[in-house]
Design a protein around this motif. Structure first.
Motif, short mmCIF file in Angstrom:
data_model
loop_
_atom_site.label_atom_id
_atom_site.label_comp_id
_atom_site.label_asym_id
_atom_site.label_seq_id
_atom_site.Cartn_x
_atom_site.Cartn_y
_atom_site.Cartn_z
N LEU A 126 8.32 -30.09 19.48
CA LEU A 126 7.93 -31.11 19.36
C LEU A 126 8.60 -31.84 18.44
O LEU A 126 9.18 -32.91 18.87
CB LEU A 126 6.22 -31.19 19.23
N GLU A 127 8.81 -30.70 17.45
CA GLU A 127 9.31 -31.62 16.22
C GLU A 127 11.17 -31.95 16.20
O GLU A 127 11.93 -32.82 16.31
CB GLU A 127 9.33 -30.60 15.24
N PHE A 128 12.21 -30.81 17.06
CA PHE A 128 12.85 -31.32 17.54
C PHE A 128 12.85 -32.19 18.65
O PHE A 128 14.01 -32.88 18.66
CB PHE A 128 13.00 -30.09 18.98
N LEU A 129 11.90 -32.44 19.80
CA LEU A 129 11.96 -33.47 20.75
C LEU A 129 11.51 -34.34 19.35
O LEU A 129 12.87 -35.84 19.15
CB LEU A 129 10.97 -33.41 21.46
N CYS A 130 11.12 -34.91 18.31
CA CYS A 130 10.90 -35.89 17.54
C CYS A 130 12.35 -36.84 16.85
O CYS A 130 12.67 -37.48 16.64
CB CYS A 130 9.43 -36.16 16.74
N ASP A 131 13.37 -35.61 16.68
CA ASP A 131 14.44 -35.38 15.91
C ASP A 131 15.41 -36.76 16.51
O ASP A 131 16.40 -37.12 16.17
CB ASP A 131 14.65 -34.50 15.49
N ASN A 132 14.93 -36.13 18.12
CA ASN A 132 15.89 -36.52 18.74
C ASN A 132 15.47 -37.73 19.54
O ASN A 132 16.43 -38.26 20.96
CB ASN A 132 16.27 -35.35 20.27
N GLU A 133 14.39 -38.59 19.01
CA GLU A 133 13.49 -39.65 19.27
C GLU A 133 13.60 -39.49 21.46
O GLU A 133 13.67 -40.31 21.25
CB GLU A 133 14.38 -40.71 19.44
N ILE A 134 12.84 -38.37 21.57
CA ILE A 134 12.44 -37.71 22.99
C ILE A 134 10.83 -37.87 23.31
O ILE A 134 10.07 -37.18 22.78
CB ILE A 134 13.11 -37.34 23.61
N LEU A 135 10.78 -39.10 24.17
CA LEU A 135 8.78 -38.88 24.40
C LEU A 135 8.94 -38.55 25.60
O LEU A 135 9.96 -37.94 27.02
CB LEU A 135 8.75 -40.67 24.13
N VAL A 136 7.64 -38.05 25.60
CA VAL A 136 7.53 -36.81 26.89
C VAL A 136 5.95 -37.77 26.72
O VAL A 136 5.05 -38.17 25.91
CB VAL A 136 6.50 -35.65 26.23
N HIS A 137 5.62 -38.00 28.61
CA HIS A 137 4.54 -38.31 28.84
C HIS A 137 4.13 -37.46 30.32
O HIS A 137 4.93 -36.57 30.90
CB HIS A 137 5.41 -39.13 29.74
N PHE A 138 2.48 -37.44 29.71
CA PHE A 138 1.61 -36.48 31.22
C PHE A 138 0.89 -37.26 31.99
O PHE A 138 0.40 -38.30 31.55
CB PHE A 138 1.20 -36.09 29.78
N PHE A 139 0.82 -35.88 33.01
CA PHE A 139 0.30 -36.49 33.93
C PHE A 139 -1.56 -35.92 34.34
O PHE A 139 -0.56 -34.33 34.52
CB PHE A 139 1.74 -37.51 35.35
N SER A 140 -1.43 -36.19 35.06
CA SER A 140 -2.79 -34.95 35.56
C SER A 140 -2.17 -34.19 37.05
O SER A 140 -1.54 -34.71 37.37
CB SER A 140 -3.91 -36.02 35.91
N TYR A 141 -3.13 -33.93 37.38
CA TYR A 141 -2.31 -32.67 38.92
C TYR A 141 -1.87 -33.94 39.73
O TYR A 141 -1.40 -33.38 41.02
CB TYR A 141 -4.36 -32.15 39.04
N TYR A 142 -3.12 -34.96 39.95
CA TYR A 142 -2.97 -35.96 40.85
C TYR A 142 -2.09 -37.20 40.92
O TYR A 142 -1.74 -38.36 41.60
CB TYR A 142 -4.28 -36.55 41.32
N GLY A 143 -1.00 -37.21 38.92
CA GLY A 143 -0.39 -37.82 38.82
C GLY A 143 -0.36 -38.85 38.79
O GLY A 143 -0.07 -40.36 37.94
#
Length: 331
Positions: free
Chosen positions: A52-69
């Motif tokens: 998460l720190e690595f993603l933050c430093d590189n300005e990368i968002l992570v979007h989470f979805f449920s099993y059904y999208g």
């Protein structure tokens, strides 16, 4: 070019030096961080504070979805571009009823203009959509201009979309899928499942692009700014859903790229299967990366780029530099 990383299988996401490592039971894949735009997580993926720190430093968002999208939420790294000045300007245009109504009307107009473009596209290809085109034109030219409140705008836009969704049965008349009306929570037929999932992808794509601007995604205009986490992306997405999500839907169904077997049923609810989501995502990405000649810029641009340019236009409107006009596709 940076691309979206889609994770459908369960596994682990971790940092490996300056790359992202995706580990599943079947394989381990590496993705240079400079090539990743954002990450969409559909599977059960483990990750730790280090990544998460690595993603933050590189300005990368992570979007989470449920099993059904269904969209669950986002890891929204600390904001690098937000400015106090722009937040004040956004708030000013929200608090002032006239300024808010002006912007909200533009988002609604952009949505209906692009709906008309979609209908005309298929009308010129042998589908008799004259009834629906006339109805949407009436909403656009008569009903929208007379709206004096946000609630009236939302009602007109909603009624127009109801007519528009009826046209799906004409556009897709030779397909195994039909729609009897819009159902969202949950979708009750395959076309509604496709509409919902496609719209969600547009919402989240716009959110990723907002992160790269000075705008605050929490202050929207057509959609009320309240305790909901993000609203500005919902506003901007209204303009692009017809030409991104819906055009992808028509391609997938019209070309028989999806079949009834690509959907799962859970009681009365219908959802895309993993294979169905993969197929839609692949076509959606192809659409985003496809290019067209932009008349004002006088060069070819991708739809992915157009999303960012739309936000820059909105910034210029908010600071009083140039009146915002929504993007309308001209095929």
């Amino acid at each position: 070019m940076r691309r979206t990383l889609y994770l459908f299988r369960s596994g682990r996401l971790r940092r490996k030096e300056n790359t992202l490592a995706v580990e599943t039971e079947e394989q381990r894949r590496y993705f240079p961080v400079e090539n990743v735009r954002d990450i969409f997580v559909f599977g059960e993926v483990d990750l730790n504070k280090e990544v998460l720190e690595f993603l933050c430093d590189n300005e990368i968002l992570v979007h989470f979805f449920s099993y059904y999208g269904h969209y669950v939420g986002s890891f929204y790294p600390r904001e690098h571009y937000n400015s106090g000045y722009m937040v004040l300007k956004q708030a000013e245009h929200y608090i002032d009823p006239t300024k808010r109504l002006n912007l909200a009307r533009k988002f609604a107009e952009g949505a209906l203009e692009n709906i008309l473009q979609v209908l005309r596209y298929y009308h010129h290809r042998g589908k008799d959509l004259s009834e629906y085109i006339a109805a949407i034109e009436r909403f656009l030219k008569s009903a929208l201009p007379s709206c004096q409140t946000i609630e009236e705008l939302m009602a007109v836009e909603g009624n127009a979309r109801s007519y528009y969704y009826e046209s799906f049965n004409v556009i897709l008349e030779d397909s195994p899928f039909q729609i009897e009306g819009r159902s969202k929570k949950p979708p009750t037929d395959p076309l509604n499942a496709l509409i919902s999932f496609g719209n969600t992808l547009v919402y989240v794509k716009v959110l990723s692009e907002i992160y790269k601007t000075h705008l605050d995604p929490r202050i929207g205009y057509l959609h009320a700014t309240n305790f909901r986490r993000f609203t500005l992306n919902l506003d901007v997405a209204e303009v692009f859903k017809p030409i991104l999500a819906d055009r992808v839907l028509f391609t997938l169904v019209g070309k028989r790229m999806l079949s009834p077997g690509d959907f799962d049923r859970c009681g009365s609810a219908v959802f895309l299967s993993e294979r169905g989501r993969r197929t839609l995502v692949e076509e959606f990405e192809r659409k985003l990366q496809s290019t067209f000649h932009h008349r004002r810029l006088k060069r070819n641009v991708s739809y992915q780029t157009i999303l960012r340019l739309e936000l820059y236009k909105l910034e210029k409107h908010l600071i009083g530099e140039e009146e915002y006009t929504p993007f309308v596709s001209r095929w």
